[in-house]
Design an enzyme around this catalytic site. Structure first.
Site: not given
Ligand code: GLN
Length: 203
Positions: A88, A173, A175
């Site tokens: 992410c 994610h 995890e």
């Molecule tokens: N929206 C977040 C970003 O742009 C990432 C979100 C996440 O890691 N769950 O950094």
């Protein structure tokens, strides 16, 4: 066994613990038999077989990497061919516009800011035939990638898991789902990288 290489040694995997849900990553890795260590300083990066950059908020993580002076250690880790998993926000941190560990550009909040979170079953190449339940939280997707980048999972036509050499990046994610297969894939990459490094050292 995925956690150990052919000499039966345990893998040591660092999890960047500056922000975000690093504990869940560490738990998943430990469940697969790795030694998981929290990384906050350059000294914590020594002797790691691999490192995970978890989700959170990419701008904040980038600033915390800078203030903890972790960037040189992360670059050295990458240059040594040791595996990196970015999830992410961690995917964004690894992309071509940030640390440049992968020849891909992630688009932040790509599924829309309003759509805070959703789950989807996605197929991941190399992680078995059964689809994996993926948890997306204000997730990015891969907007552009170079020819050396392998797309191992897509959702609605957008790449959401990519691999280039020893770098694995995913928009969701892994995890948070009760399914350790993405971490198992990462650990298999880590075992392979460690064996290659050992062979090189011997020749
Ligand atoms: N929206 C977040 C970003 O742009 C990432 C979100 C996440 O890691 N769950 O950094």
């Amino acid at each position: 066994m995925a956690a150990a290489d052919s000499n039966g040694e345990q893998l040591t995997i660092g999890v960047l613990a500056l922000q975000g849900d690093f504990e869940a990553h560490a738990r998943t890795l430990r469940g697969l038999g790795a030694r998981a260590v929290e990384v906050r300083t350059p000294a914590d990066m020594e002797e790691l077989d691999a490192v995970v950059i978890p989700g959170g908020e990419s701008t904040t993580i980038g600033k915390l990497i800078a203030s903890a002076e972790l960037e040189p250690a992360l670059r050295a880790h990458h240059e040594a061919g040791r595996p990196i998993l970015g999830t992410c926000a961690g995917m964004i941190v690894c992309d071509a516009e940030h640390l440049g560990f992968i020849d891909a550009t992630a688009r932040r909040n790509a599924f829309g800011r309003q759509l805070q979170s959703f789950e989807a079953d996605i197929e991941i190449e190399g992680a078995g035939d059964e689809p994996l339940r993926a948890v997306f939280i204000r997730a990015p997707w891969v907007e552009r990638h170079g020819p050396g980048v392998e797309v191992i999972a897509s959702y609605e036509g957008h790449p959401v898991a990519v691999r280039e050499g020893a770098v694995l990046a995913c928009a969701f994610h892994p995890e948070l789902a009760d399914d350790p297969r993405l971490h198992a894939l990462f650990m298999a990459m880590t075992t392979g990288a460690r064996e290659r490094a050992r062979e090189e050292a011997e020749t």
